[in-house]
Structure formats: C-alpha cells, structure tokens
Design a protein around this motif. Structure first.
Motif, short mmCIF file in Angstrom:
data_model
loop_
_atom_site.label_atom_id
_atom_site.label_comp_id
_atom_site.label_asym_id
_atom_site.label_seq_id
_atom_site.Cartn_x
_atom_site.Cartn_y
_atom_site.Cartn_z
N ALA A 159 41.84 -21.33 -7.58
CA ALA A 159 43.14 -20.82 -7.13
C ALA A 159 43.89 -21.82 -6.26
CB ALA A 159 42.93 -19.53 -6.33
N PRO A 160 45.09 -22.28 -6.67
CA PRO A 160 45.89 -23.17 -5.83
C PRO A 160 46.59 -22.44 -4.69
CG PRO A 160 46.98 -22.82 -7.93
CD PRO A 160 45.66 -22.12 -8.01
N GLY A 161 46.71 -21.12 -4.79
CA GLY A 161 47.30 -20.37 -3.67
C GLY A 161 47.97 -19.08 -4.09
N THR A 162 47.47 -17.96 -3.55
CA THR A 162 48.09 -16.66 -3.77
C THR A 162 48.23 -15.97 -2.42
OG1 THR A 162 47.11 -16.43 -5.98
CG2 THR A 162 47.87 -14.41 -4.91
N HIS A 163 49.43 -15.47 -2.14
CA HIS A 163 49.69 -14.79 -0.86
C HIS A 163 50.30 -13.42 -1.12
CE1 HIS A 163 49.40 -19.02 0.29
NE2 HIS A 163 48.95 -18.57 1.44
N THR A 164 49.72 -12.42 -0.48
CA THR A 164 50.11 -11.03 -0.70
C THR A 164 50.41 -10.37 0.64
OG1 THR A 164 48.64 -10.90 -2.62
CG2 THR A 164 49.39 -8.82 -1.68
N ILE A 165 51.55 -9.69 0.71
CA ILE A 165 51.88 -8.85 1.87
C ILE A 165 51.99 -7.42 1.36
CG2 ILE A 165 53.51 -8.36 3.73
CD1 ILE A 165 53.61 -11.74 2.13
N HIS A 199 42.77 -19.14 -1.65
CA HIS A 199 42.88 -20.56 -1.97
C HIS A 199 41.57 -21.06 -2.57
CE1 HIS A 199 46.52 -20.68 0.58
NE2 HIS A 199 46.81 -21.75 -0.10
N HIS A 200 41.61 -22.28 -3.09
CA HIS A 200 40.41 -22.92 -3.62
C HIS A 200 39.43 -23.22 -2.50
CE1 HIS A 200 42.08 -26.70 -2.01
NE2 HIS A 200 43.24 -26.24 -2.46
N THR A 201 38.19 -23.45 -2.84
CA THR A 201 37.13 -23.58 -1.84
C THR A 201 37.21 -24.88 -1.04
OG1 THR A 201 35.64 -24.49 -3.53
CG2 THR A 201 35.51 -22.12 -3.12
N GLN A 202 38.01 -25.86 -1.50
CA GLN A 202 38.16 -27.10 -0.74
C GLN A 202 39.19 -26.96 0.39
OE1 GLN A 202 39.09 -30.07 -3.70
NE2 GLN A 202 36.96 -30.28 -4.33
N LYS A 203 39.88 -25.84 0.43
CA LYS A 203 40.85 -25.59 1.50
C LYS A 203 40.09 -25.40 2.81
CE LYS A 203 45.00 -24.31 3.09
NZ LYS A 203 46.08 -25.29 3.29
N LYS A 204 40.31 -26.30 3.78
CA LYS A 204 39.46 -26.34 4.96
C LYS A 204 39.88 -25.35 6.05
CE LYS A 204 37.86 -31.10 4.31
NZ LYS A 204 38.40 -31.26 2.96
#
Length: 238
Positions: free
Chosen positions: A185-191, A135-140
């Motif tokens: 990055a607004p959001g990337t999820h990998t399994i 995620h982007h760096t502002q994601k807390k």
C-alpha cells in the motif's frame, strides 16, 4: 530547471522520472553511498533541491541545505518538532522552502475537503470521528505525516478534543488514529464519522507514488526563483 535529489530511494527515483518527463535536468543524486558529494559546490549547480529522506536524516539535511542558501522542497516526515527552527534558518539565509506532509494534488484537495467536512459535522454531536491510515511496511513513522495533517484539520474545528492519539483503542477526549502497515500500500487515509444511525466516510487511496512525485516537481517549478516560505495551498491556488 536543474534539480538536486537529496534522497534517492523509491520516492527519489519516482521524482526523477517525472522531472525528466517534464523537461528538467537532474544534476545531483545523493543517497547514503555518496554523502561526500552533498556539498555547497554541488548544491549550487541546482536551481532547486528536492529532499525526500527519513526522519533520522531530514533535519540535518535541511540545516545543511539552508546553510548553503538552497531553494528546497521537502517531503520528509517524522521531524516536524523542529519545523519552526528550520523555517527560521531559511529566513535567516534568505532561502526558499516548501514543506508538505504529502505533495499529491489529490491529497491536498482531500485536506481541504476534510476541513470542510469537519465544519459540517461538528454541530451534530451524535457522530464520533475517527481516522485510519495504511502504508507499506517500510514507512518508518506512524502515524504518517499525511495522517497528522488530516488530524490537525479535524482538530481545528473539534477544539473540545485534546489532540490525537495513535492507538487501536479509543481514548476519551482524543481523536483516534489507527495506523496500519501493509504491503504494498502506497497510502490510504480514511476519516469516518459514526453514529447509531449511519456512517459518513471520506477516503483517499493512492494507487502509486507518481502523484506524490508529480506534486513535488510542480512545487519545485513554483518555488524556482522565489525567496521565502510557501505551502502547497499556494502552489495549487487553494
């Protein structure tokens, strides 16, 4: 439909844009600069309140909204240790609530794909499952609420694993989540399922916030006029 936006950051502005495109009206926009306007009189002007804030504010916002008897869509993460308490208050006040860690239609389809893949992979013990989220760096919060939902989807089948761990290094008996914060990055999820022979990987990559915003507005349209607690599975008929 008249909408109150509780939280008017990047997500709030994206939701406003989508809501206006779909013919809705924004009757209230609350951020840290006008908290005095966050009152029952103003909330009562809206059919649905959409709450996207941070982990530090979400719980208090939701308690306030349900105390007012509001209809609420919330996408804030990092407060879920109090989810049952909030749901109980919603029922007590005969209000309406949809919470999702991610409102994107694509992500909610991905949640279901993730569960199905875990069921298919589980009998094949040569594979090790791991996860990564960016995620982007502002994601807390880390891992993200979306990553936690995906982890829970895997753990429904992999009951031999004792929960998840957010760590660069794998831990015995835990599902590993690696959290990275990289702009923009607004959001990337990998399994990823790994064996000596091959890897099987599924990825969801958001290109922008519009998918999250659209899903939140669709959820608000679904919830308008209803009472009770719902999920995105019901919104999307999954």
């Amino acid at each position: 439909m008249k909408i109150a936006l509780i939280g008017y950051g990047k997500m709030g502005k994206a939701i406003e844009e989508v809501a206006l495109e779909r013919g809705h009206e924004i009757v209230l926009k609350i951020d840290e600069n006008n908290l005095s306007d966050f009152n029952k009189e103003n909330i009562d002007k809206a059919d649905v309140s959409i709450e996207f804030t941070g982990p530090h504010a979400a719980y208090d916002n939701l308690v306030k909204l349900f105390t007012f008897g509001a209809t609420v869509v919330s996408g804030s993460t990092g407060w879920l240790d109090k989810l049952q308490e909030v749901q109980a208050l919603c029922k007590e006040k005969n209000a309406a609530f949809i919470y999702a860690s991610n409102f994107s239609v694509g992500v909610n389809l991905f949640f279901e794909l993730n569960k199905k893949l875990a069921q298919l992979m589980h009998p094949h013990k040569q594979y090790t499952v791991t996860m990564e989220e960016i995620h982007h760096t502002q994601k807390k919060d880390a891992p993200s609420g979306t990553a936690i939902t995906l982890a829970e989807g895997v753990l429904e089948t992999y009951k031999e694993l004792d929960g998840w761990v957010n760590s660069e290094e794998p831990q015995q008996g835990k599902l590993q989540i690696v959290s990275k914060r990289i702009d923009p990055a607004p959001g990337t999820h990998t399994i990823k399922y790994t064996s000596e022979i091959d890897d099987i990987v599924i990825i969801h990559e958001a290109h922008n916030r519009k998918g999250f915003a659209l899903g939140a507005v669709v959820a608000a349209e679904f919830l308008n006029g209803k009472k009770g607690i719902y999920t995105m599975k019901e919104v999307l008929g999954l």
